[in-house]
Motif scaffolding. Structure first.
Motif, short mmCIF file in Angstrom:
data_model
loop_
_atom_site.label_atom_id
_atom_site.label_comp_id
_atom_site.label_asym_id
_atom_site.label_seq_id
_atom_site.Cartn_x
_atom_site.Cartn_y
_atom_site.Cartn_z
N CYS A 98 4.24 -12.97 28.90
CA CYS A 98 5.55 -12.95 28.23
C CYS A 98 6.45 -11.81 28.70
O CYS A 98 7.67 -11.98 28.82
CB CYS A 98 5.37 -12.88 26.72
N LYS A 99 5.87 -10.63 28.93
CA LYS A 99 6.69 -9.46 29.24
C LYS A 99 7.39 -9.59 30.59
O LYS A 99 8.44 -8.99 30.80
CB LYS A 99 5.82 -8.21 29.21
N GLY A 151 10.41 -23.00 19.89
CA GLY A 151 9.87 -22.68 18.57
C GLY A 151 9.57 -23.90 17.73
O GLY A 151 9.88 -23.94 16.54
N ILE A 152 8.90 -24.89 18.31
CA ILE A 152 8.64 -26.15 17.61
C ILE A 152 7.23 -26.15 17.03
O ILE A 152 6.25 -25.98 17.76
CB ILE A 152 8.79 -27.34 18.58
N ALA A 209 9.30 -18.40 20.30
CA ALA A 209 7.95 -17.95 19.97
C ALA A 209 7.75 -16.48 20.30
O ALA A 209 7.16 -15.72 19.51
CB ALA A 209 6.92 -18.79 20.71
N PHE A 210 8.26 -16.03 21.44
CA PHE A 210 8.12 -14.62 21.82
C PHE A 210 8.93 -13.73 20.89
O PHE A 210 8.45 -12.70 20.42
CB PHE A 210 8.56 -14.42 23.27
N LEU A 263 0.70 -19.25 17.79
CA LEU A 263 0.69 -20.27 16.74
C LEU A 263 1.23 -21.63 17.18
O LEU A 263 1.04 -22.62 16.48
CB LEU A 263 1.51 -19.77 15.55
N VAL A 264 1.91 -21.67 18.32
CA VAL A 264 2.41 -22.95 18.83
C VAL A 264 1.97 -23.11 20.28
O VAL A 264 1.79 -22.12 21.00
CB VAL A 264 3.96 -23.02 18.74
N PRO A 265 1.77 -24.35 20.72
CA PRO A 265 1.98 -25.60 19.99
C PRO A 265 0.92 -25.84 18.91
O PRO A 265 -0.14 -25.22 18.93
CB PRO A 265 1.89 -26.66 21.09
#
Length: 236
Positions: free
Chosen positions: A198-199, A149-150, A209-210, A217-219
């Protein structure tokens, strides 16, 4: 969290990674170096036949070093950015002349070659010699940014320093080569730029992030932020 991440990447690689490339599992530093030079600014699908042609024409770095420039340029035709080809020839001739045809066996020696940057040096050092140097390319930036989450922009001094340290922190030093290839493959086939899987991702339970809905929105890149700000000013 870091241990979970590293273990997850290695487990995915062992159980699910079926991405096939002719240079994977390769231990010859010359062949690894050649693949990395060809793949700079070139997609894997496009670079694969060039790699195979170069290996067929020049099985050793000494044979490449001895080849006439024009012959090598003809083989390179279609890859663009001829500076890469010139640097490749210069590096091959340095190895042939100064190292008796034996590719350097240290990160410092590899990174001193013409056209070899930090990422390429880390890739060769880890793949060929299992030296504990983390790779950091677009795929790795994306995987790390999403999981942890950066939102620090990757193209800033602070961002590069942060991601470089994080990439090194999560690197399993005894399995550096395997892990480096795994995280790049993971970014290419699971944590993709668009429509990430992701799922079905084994890391999703702890992926920031998920969990927070930040995958798109990232990176972050500061240049894109500036463009968005400029557009909002114009619009409003």
């Amino acid at each position: 969290m870091k241990q979970f991440f590293t273990a997850g990447i290695l487990a995915w690689n062992e159980l699910q990674n079926d991405r096939s490339m002719p240079w994977k599992q390769e231990k010859d530093p010359y062949r690894i170096w050649l693949s990395e030079i060809i793949l700079q600014q070139t997609r894997v699908e496009q670079g694969r036949p060039y790699y195979e042609r170069f290996i067929s024409a020049y099985p050793t770095i000494t044979e490449l070093a001895d080849a006439p420039d024009e012959e090598v340029f003809r083989l390179w035709q279609g890859l663009g950015y001829y500076a890469r080809c010139k640097n490749m020839l210069a590096a091959a001739r340095t190895v042939a002349r100064d190292f008796n045809g034996r590719f350097p066996g240290t990160y410092e020696g590899i990174s001193a070659l013409k056209g070899v940057g930090a990422y390429t040096a880390a890739a060769i050092a880890s793949f060929a010699y299992n030296l504990p140097h983390a790779v950091l390319d677009g795929n790795v930036y994306r995987v790390l940014a999403r999981f942890f989450g950066i939102d620090t922009p990757t193209d800033t001094t602070a961002g590069k320093k942060l991601f470089t340290q994080l990439a090194q922190d999560v690197l399993p030093v005894q399995q550096a080569g395997t892990y480096n290839q795994a995280i790049m493959d993971f970014g290419a086939v699971v944590c993709k730029p668009q429509t990430p899987r992701c799922k079905s991702c084994r890391l999703s339970s702890q992926c920031v992030a998920f969990q927070k809905g930040l995958t798109d929105l990232v990176p972050v890149k500061s240049k894109k932020l500036r463009i968005k700000k400029d557009i909002s000013i114009i619009c409003c």
